[in-house]
Design a protein around this motif. Structure first.
Motif, PDB file in Angstrom:
ATOM      1  N   GLY A  27     -20.187   1.844 -63.606  1.00  0.00           N
ATOM      2  CA  GLY A  27     -19.111   2.771 -63.280  1.00  0.00           C
ATOM      3  C   GLY A  27     -18.301   2.339 -62.072  1.00  0.00           C
ATOM      4  N   ASP A  28     -17.382   3.218 -61.687  1.00  0.00           N
ATOM      5  CA  ASP A  28     -16.491   2.921 -60.568  1.00  0.00           C
ATOM      6  C   ASP A  28     -17.245   2.745 -59.256  1.00  0.00           C
ATOM      7  N   ALA A  29     -18.337   3.487 -59.080  1.00  0.00           N
ATOM      8  CA  ALA A  29     -19.090   3.394 -57.819  1.00  0.00           C
ATOM      9  C   ALA A  29     -19.660   1.995 -57.625  1.00  0.00           C
ATOM     10  N   LEU A  30     -20.257   1.432 -58.672  1.00  0.00           N
ATOM     11  CA  LEU A  30     -20.807   0.082 -58.566  1.00  0.00           C
ATOM     12  C   LEU A  30     -19.692  -0.930 -58.321  1.00  0.00           C
ATOM     13  N   LEU A  31     -18.618  -0.818 -59.074  1.00  0.00           N
ATOM     14  CA  LEU A  31     -17.510  -1.751 -58.917  1.00  0.00           C
ATOM     15  C   LEU A  31     -16.961  -1.690 -57.500  1.00  0.00           C
ATOM     16  N   ARG A  32     -16.755  -0.506 -56.988  1.00  0.00           N
ATOM     17  CA  ARG A  32     -16.238  -0.319 -55.631  1.00  0.00           C
ATOM     18  C   ARG A  32     -17.203  -0.939 -54.609  1.00  0.00           C
ATOM     19  N   ASP A  33     -18.499  -0.662 -54.775  1.00  0.00           N
ATOM     20  CA  ASP A  33     -19.495  -1.205 -53.844  1.00  0.00           C
ATOM     21  C   ASP A  33     -19.543  -2.727 -53.890  1.00  0.00           C
ATOM     22  N   MET A  34     -19.500  -3.293 -55.074  1.00  0.00           N
ATOM     23  CA  MET A  34     -19.556  -4.752 -55.204  1.00  0.00           C
ATOM     24  C   MET A  34     -18.327  -5.401 -54.556  1.00  0.00           C
ATOM     25  N   ILE A  35     -17.172  -4.831 -54.786  1.00  0.00           N
ATOM     26  CA  ILE A  35     -15.950  -5.367 -54.169  1.00  0.00           C
ATOM     27  C   ILE A  35     -16.029  -5.230 -52.657  1.00  0.00           C
ATOM     28  N   ASP A  36     -16.436  -4.063 -52.168  1.00  0.00           N
ATOM     29  CA  ASP A  36     -16.531  -3.844 -50.720  1.00  0.00           C
ATOM     30  C   ASP A  36     -17.499  -4.820 -50.071  1.00  0.00           C
ATOM     31  N   LEU A  37     -18.662  -4.993 -50.678  1.00  0.00           N
ATOM     32  CA  LEU A  37     -19.653  -5.920 -50.128  1.00  0.00           C
ATOM     33  C   LEU A  37     -19.127  -7.352 -50.099  1.00  0.00           C
ATOM     34  N   PHE A  38     -18.484  -7.740 -51.183  1.00  0.00           N
ATOM     35  CA  PHE A  38     -17.936  -9.098 -51.242  1.00  0.00           C
ATOM     36  C   PHE A  38     -16.879  -9.297 -50.162  1.00  0.00           C
ATOM     37  N   LEU A  39     -15.953  -8.355 -50.051  1.00  0.00           N
ATOM     38  CA  LEU A  39     -14.870  -8.500 -49.069  1.00  0.00           C
ATOM     39  C   LEU A  39     -15.399  -8.472 -47.634  1.00  0.00           C
ATOM     40  N   ARG A 113      -8.826 -12.061 -52.539  1.00  0.00           N
ATOM     41  CA  ARG A 113      -8.905 -10.787 -51.801  1.00  0.00           C
ATOM     42  C   ARG A 113      -7.894  -9.759 -52.310  1.00  0.00           C
ATOM     43  N   PRO A 114      -6.588 -10.073 -52.391  1.00  0.00           N
ATOM     44  CA  PRO A 114      -5.646  -9.027 -52.848  1.00  0.00           C
ATOM     45  C   PRO A 114      -5.882  -8.600 -54.298  1.00  0.00           C
ATOM     46  N   LEU A 115      -6.393  -9.492 -55.120  1.00  0.00           N
ATOM     47  CA  LEU A 115      -6.699  -9.116 -56.503  1.00  0.00           C
ATOM     48  C   LEU A 115      -7.841  -8.102 -56.534  1.00  0.00           C
ATOM     49  N   LEU A 116      -8.853  -8.338 -55.696  1.00  0.00           N
ATOM     50  CA  LEU A 116      -9.977  -7.405 -55.638  1.00  0.00           C
ATOM     51  C   LEU A 116      -9.571  -6.080 -55.011  1.00  0.00           C
ATOM     52  N   VAL A 117      -8.767  -6.148 -53.972  1.00  0.00           N
ATOM     53  CA  VAL A 117      -8.300  -4.908 -53.335  1.00  0.00           C
ATOM     54  C   VAL A 117      -7.522  -4.072 -54.349  1.00  0.00           C
ATOM     55  N   ALA A 118      -6.675  -4.720 -55.133  1.00  0.00           N
ATOM     56  CA  ALA A 118      -5.887  -4.003 -56.135  1.00  0.00           C
ATOM     57  C   ALA A 118      -6.763  -3.423 -57.241  1.00  0.00           C
ATOM     58  N   ALA A 119      -7.869  -4.114 -57.559  1.00  0.00           N
ATOM     59  CA  ALA A 119      -8.747  -3.643 -58.637  1.00  0.00           C
ATOM     60  C   ALA A 119      -9.775  -2.632 -58.170  1.00  0.00           C
ATOM     61  N   ARG A 120      -9.915  -2.458 -56.879  1.00  0.00           N
ATOM     62  CA  ARG A 120     -10.946  -1.565 -56.322  1.00  0.00           C
ATOM     63  C   ARG A 120     -10.626  -0.124 -56.687  1.00  0.00           C
ATOM     64  N   PRO A 121     -11.595   0.559 -57.318  1.00  0.00           N
ATOM     65  CA  PRO A 121     -11.389   1.985 -57.624  1.00  0.00           C
ATOM     66  C   PRO A 121     -11.291   2.777 -56.307  1.00  0.00           C
ATOM     67  N   PRO A 122     -10.490   3.820 -56.287  1.00  0.00           N
ATOM     68  CA  PRO A 122     -10.387   4.618 -55.069  1.00  0.00           C
ATOM     69  C   PRO A 122     -11.703   5.312 -54.754  1.00  0.00           C
ATOM     70  N   ASP A 123     -11.883   5.639 -53.484  1.00  0.00           N
ATOM     71  CA  ASP A 123     -13.073   6.379 -53.073  1.00  0.00           C
ATOM     72  C   ASP A 123     -13.097   7.715 -53.791  1.00  0.00           C
ATOM     73  N   GLU A 124     -14.296   8.167 -54.082  1.00  0.00           N
ATOM     74  CA  GLU A 124     -14.440   9.475 -54.736  1.00  0.00           C
ATOM     75  C   GLU A 124     -14.086  10.560 -53.739  1.00  0.00           C
ATOM     76  N   ALA A 125     -13.426  11.557 -54.229  1.00  0.00           N
ATOM     77  CA  ALA A 125     -13.064  12.688 -53.387  1.00  0.00           C
ATOM     78  C   ALA A 125     -14.297  13.498 -53.040  1.00  0.00           C
ATOM     79  N   ALA A 126     -14.361  13.945 -51.818  1.00  0.00           N
ATOM     80  CA  ALA A 126     -15.498  14.782 -51.393  1.00  0.00           C
ATOM     81  C   ALA A 126     -15.415  16.142 -52.078  1.00  0.00           C
ATOM     82  N   PRO A 127     -16.579  16.698 -52.476  1.00  0.00           N
ATOM     83  CA  PRO A 127     -16.548  17.997 -53.176  1.00  0.00           C
ATOM     84  C   PRO A 127     -16.111  19.127 -52.277  1.00  0.00           C
TER      85      PRO A 127
END
Length: 127
Positions: A27-39, A113-127
């Motif tokens: 899901g988006d959470a894993l993708l976001r985390d993987m991109i963040d860790l890589f960057l 880097r810019p390709l990954l930043v562009a592909a990074r899903p946005p942070d989930e909104a807080a409930p």
């Protein structure tokens, strides 16, 4: 002056396919985390390798670029993966080639880097 090459369509397609695989798997959470860790970690690993250059012991450089090989592959950054593998081999067998390969890795990171930043899903909104 450093010039950046534009990513070719094949490189962008490889990156897109890998990112879609990660999204399907976690899901988006894993993708976001993987991109963040890589960057966060990729520039640091290249810096560690560069800091080892003046030393007679290039094992820290070898380990630093080795760790990039799989993370680049997971994100579909194939050219970076190739350069990381070449840098790992250079650290072990051809230290004179290592500075040039680290320069190429930094340039490629500037492309990815810019390709990954562009592909990074946005942070989930807080409930």
């Amino acid at each position: 002056m450093t010039t950046l090459r534009a990513p070719d369509d094949t490189a962008v397609d490889e990156l897109d396919r890998a990112l879609q695989r990660l999204r399907r798997f976690g899901g988006d959470a894993l993708l976001r985390d993987m991109i963040d860790l890589f960057l966060e970690h990729a520039p640091a690993r290249i810096a560690v390798a560069r800091q080892a250059l003046p030393s007679a012991d290039l094992r820290p450089a070898q380990l630093a670029v080795h760790s990039l090989v799989s993370s680049c592959a997971q994100l579909g950054a194939e050219r970076m993966r190739e350069l990381s593998a070449q840098a790992e081999q250079a650290a072990a067998h051809d230290p004179t080639a290592l500075p040039m390969l680290l320069d190429a890795l930094e340039r490629e990171l500037g492309i990815v880097r810019p390709l990954l930043v562009a592909a990074r899903p946005p942070d989930e909104a807080a409930p």
